[in-house]
Every structure is written in C-alpha cells, then in structure tokens.
Design a protein around this motif. Structure first.
Motif, PDB file in Angstrom:
ATOM      1  N   PHE A  33      -6.130  -2.396 -11.053  1.00  0.00           N
ATOM      2  CA  PHE A  33      -6.850  -1.771  -9.948  1.00  0.00           C
ATOM      3  C   PHE A  33      -5.978  -1.370  -8.632  1.00  0.00           C
ATOM      4  O   PHE A  33      -6.335  -0.318  -7.991  1.00  0.00           O
ATOM      5  CB  PHE A  33      -7.839  -2.766  -9.425  1.00  0.00           C
ATOM      6  CG  PHE A  33      -9.076  -2.823 -10.373  1.00  0.00           C
ATOM      7  CD1 PHE A  33     -10.117  -1.948 -10.576  1.00  0.00           C
ATOM      8  CD2 PHE A  33      -9.261  -3.877 -11.380  1.00  0.00           C
ATOM      9  CE1 PHE A  33     -11.089  -1.900 -11.350  1.00  0.00           C
ATOM     10  CE2 PHE A  33     -10.227  -4.046 -12.313  1.00  0.00           C
ATOM     11  CZ  PHE A  33     -11.203  -2.948 -12.363  1.00  0.00           C
ATOM     12  N   MET A  34      -5.171  -2.110  -8.500  1.00  0.00           N
ATOM     13  CA  MET A  34      -4.195  -1.590  -7.158  1.00  0.00           C
ATOM     14  C   MET A  34      -3.438  -0.436  -7.403  1.00  0.00           C
ATOM     15  O   MET A  34      -3.333   0.354  -6.835  1.00  0.00           O
ATOM     16  CB  MET A  34      -3.119  -2.886  -6.872  1.00  0.00           C
ATOM     17  CG  MET A  34      -4.020  -4.112  -6.503  1.00  0.00           C
ATOM     18  SD  MET A  34      -2.597  -5.401  -6.170  1.00  0.00           S
ATOM     19  CE  MET A  34      -1.465  -4.520  -4.745  1.00  0.00           C
ATOM     20  N   ALA A  37      -5.715   2.571  -7.246  1.00  0.00           N
ATOM     21  CA  ALA A  37      -6.150   2.960  -5.835  1.00  0.00           C
ATOM     22  C   ALA A  37      -4.886   3.626  -5.317  1.00  0.00           C
ATOM     23  O   ALA A  37      -5.049   4.593  -4.493  1.00  0.00           O
ATOM     24  CB  ALA A  37      -6.185   1.754  -5.256  1.00  0.00           C
ATOM     25  N   THR A  47      -6.052  -3.022   0.101  1.00  0.00           N
ATOM     26  CA  THR A  47      -7.305  -3.073  -0.004  1.00  0.00           C
ATOM     27  C   THR A  47      -7.914  -3.755  -1.149  1.00  0.00           C
ATOM     28  O   THR A  47      -8.654  -4.857  -1.168  1.00  0.00           O
ATOM     29  CB  THR A  47      -8.065  -1.806   0.386  1.00  0.00           C
ATOM     30  OG1 THR A  47      -7.552  -1.319   1.542  1.00  0.00           O
ATOM     31  CG2 THR A  47      -9.709  -2.019   0.510  1.00  0.00           C
ATOM     32  N   ILE A  48      -7.362  -3.345  -2.189  1.00  0.00           N
ATOM     33  CA  ILE A  48      -8.006  -4.057  -3.521  1.00  0.00           C
ATOM     34  C   ILE A  48      -7.201  -5.387  -3.536  1.00  0.00           C
ATOM     35  O   ILE A  48      -7.802  -6.358  -4.112  1.00  0.00           O
ATOM     36  CB  ILE A  48      -7.279  -3.139  -4.871  1.00  0.00           C
ATOM     37  CG1 ILE A  48      -7.724  -1.711  -4.643  1.00  0.00           C
ATOM     38  CG2 ILE A  48      -7.682  -3.605  -6.057  1.00  0.00           C
ATOM     39  CD1 ILE A  48      -9.548  -1.525  -4.786  1.00  0.00           C
TER      40      ILE A  48
END
Length: 337
Positions: A33-34, A37, A47-48
């Motif tokens: 996910f990082m 992003a 933010t993740i």
C-alpha cells in the motif's frame, strides 16, 4: 499496531530473529500500500504508514541504521573479521529492526514496479488523462494538508510563500531538468526518498516537480523488461543502459534517506509549524507541473475544449479518490509526525 523489538540481543541467532510468516505477510502488505501510494503523485506512503500504525516504528528503524551498524553487518557476512557469522548479522538486524524494514521494502518495491508499469502504459496511451488524474491527486492532497495546518505568523507565511515559489518555479524548468544527466537523477532520488517518509508529501510528487517522473517510471519499466529479455537471451546491453539510471536513483535515495530526511526531521523538531508550512506549500506549487509537462515538447498538447474537458474530468476522478480516502480512512494528524 505493529511493534518493534524492545531491545536488541547480542546472543540472538538467525533462526530466532526471523519473525513468523504472518508477521512478514502483514508488513509486506503494508509495504504494498505504501509503494502504491508513493508511485503516484498525491497521497504519501508516509500517510499510509500512519494509517497502518507503523509510522513511528519506521522512523525509529531508519534512524537506527547508522554507518557503524551497516559496516558491522557487512563484516559479519565476510571472512574479513573472524569469518562469516549469520548470527552476528542477525544481531545487527535485530538492532535496526531489519526484518521489518526488509519486508516493508519488499512490498514497496513490488508495488512500485507494478504501478510504474501501469503508469508507463497510460503515459503512452492517454497522457492527458494520466496527468489530469495527477493534477486531481495533487490538488486534493493540498486541500487536505492545508486543512491540517495553520499559517498565521509571519515566519509561517514566508515559509509557505517560499515553498510555493520553489515548486512553481522549478516546475517551469522541466525540459532543462529532464535533459539532465545522472547527477539530476541522483539528486531526484535523494529528495524523493526523503519525501516518501513524510506524511502528505509524496516522493513521486517531488519527481513530478523535478520533471523526472516520466523518465524514472519509463526507465524502471524498461529495466524490468530488459532483465526479462536477458534471461531469454536478448543480451545485457539494455540491462546496463537502464540499470545505470536505476542504480544511480537508488544510490541517491539511500544518501537522501540518511541525510536529507534527518535534516527534515531536525527542522520539524526545531520549528514544526514553519517547516510544515514550507513542505505543504510545495504541494500547492506543484499543481503547475502536470500542465507544464503536457505543454512541453514531448507531448505538445493543444489545449482545446475537448482536451480541457478530458483533463478536468480525470482531475475530478483523482480528487475524489483522495477525498474518499481522507473521509473513510485518514485522520491526518501532523502533530504526531
């Protein structure tokens, strides 16, 4: 929240230090996910990390990596200092929460490779729509970030004006920077990786400002293709050509991670409000970059009614993605950074 080991153990063995598979998997998914992003301008991987509850652990692990520990680990894996010792290497990994960093980095790199391939295809097929989405991602991120800070004092206003000006002006020199050599690539890597660990500031946004985003996404995709081609007998020349740029970028990133990122952290500790005002204003100033890029020689987009409608529609989609993420998942607290 994923927690770090409470302390390093000098007598740890390699087998004891390896975390369970489910812990690896969880950290790897967070990395995915990082990486996703950070591969597109807008929401930051930092933010993740905040959402996933691993931000403080990430910063602590990065800070724990020092030249002494790095060389201790290298010596443990060479016969130069009492022979190869996997247990001594494991002890160093434990000191820096190394298994966590390895799993997280594996997830980030996997996502970056996949996303940059998609971006490369979209860049060839529909650049107006692609950069329209980028514009929306950047614009919505700027709105969310400015909502999280206050710009009231004179130093904060000056810092915000400076940040906006830097991003706005640099975005106008895309052709100059895009034609730059490996020095520009190295510097872009250092700045982009430093931005990746800050909530709200995307590393790919820095690449867009520096007109290196298309260059690096295309180069990475071609490098991966060249590696596959080398396996099937197409030769090593393309691997070396594209790999030189990729390795230069990675080296710049490593330097930035342990230098520029630490400077930013110290600036935040010294004067958080002024530093955040500067960093957040960079995002607002970067709104010029997608438009300037499309107007450059590479794309030479003619801004007629159809083009503007397509760009605006794509920008709306990008903005909605960020606002939906903010509404349902993100409670961005920059005071916790």
């Amino acid at each position: 929240m994923t927690t770090a080991p409470e302390r390093a153990r000098d007598d740890v063995s390699l087998r004891e230090s390896i975390p369970p598979l489910h812990v690896w998997a969880k950290t790897f998914v967070v990395g995915l996910f990082m990486g996703t992003a950070d591969a597109v301008p807008g929401v930051s991987g930092g933010t993740i990390a905040l959402i996933a509850g691993v931000y403080e652990r990430l910063i602590a692990a990065i800070t724990a990596v020092t030249p002494r520990r790095f060389f201790d680990g290298v010596r443990a894996l060479t016969p130069l200092d009492g022979g190869v010792s996997l247990d001594r290497a494991a002890a160093v990994l434990e000191e820096v929460d190394g298994w966590f960093l390895i799993a997280l980095l594996a997830g980030i790199l996997s996502a970056v490779v996949v996303v940059t391939r998609i971006v490369d295809i979209a860049n060839e097929a529909a650049p107006v729509l692609l950069f329209g989405v980028f514009f929306g991602l950047i614009g919505a991120s700027a709105v969310i970030l400015f909502r999280a800070i206050t710009v009231r004092t004179v130093p904060e206003i000056v810092a915000a004006a400076a940040g906006f000006t830097v991003a706005f002006v640099v975005s106008g020199y895309g052709e100059v920077l895009d034609s730059g050599g490996l020095i520009v690539v190295f510097g872009a890597g250092a700045l982009a990786i430093s931005a990746m660990i800050l909530p709200g500031i995307s590393g790919s946004l820095v690449l867009v400002i520096l007109s290196q985003y298309e260059r690096m996404s295309t180069t990475l995709s071609e490098f991966v293709s060249a590696l596959a081609g080398a396996v099937t007998g197409n030769g090593l020349a393309p691997v070396v050509e594209h790999g030189t740029v990729v390795v230069t970028f990675v080296c710049g990133g490593l330097v930035g991670l342990f230098t520029i990122s630490r400077v930013i952290r110290r600036a935040l500790d010294a004067n958080r409000e002024v530093t955040l005002a500067f960093l957040v204003a960079l995002v607002l100033g970067a709104l010029r970059a997608p438009i300037v890029t499309l107007g450059g020689d590479e794309y030479d987009v003619v801004w007629n009614t159809a083009t503007m409608e397509a760009f605006a529609g794509a920008a709306l989609v990008g903005a909605v993605v960020v606002f939906v993420l903010d509404w349902y998942a993100v409670d961005l607290d920059l005071d916790a950074v």
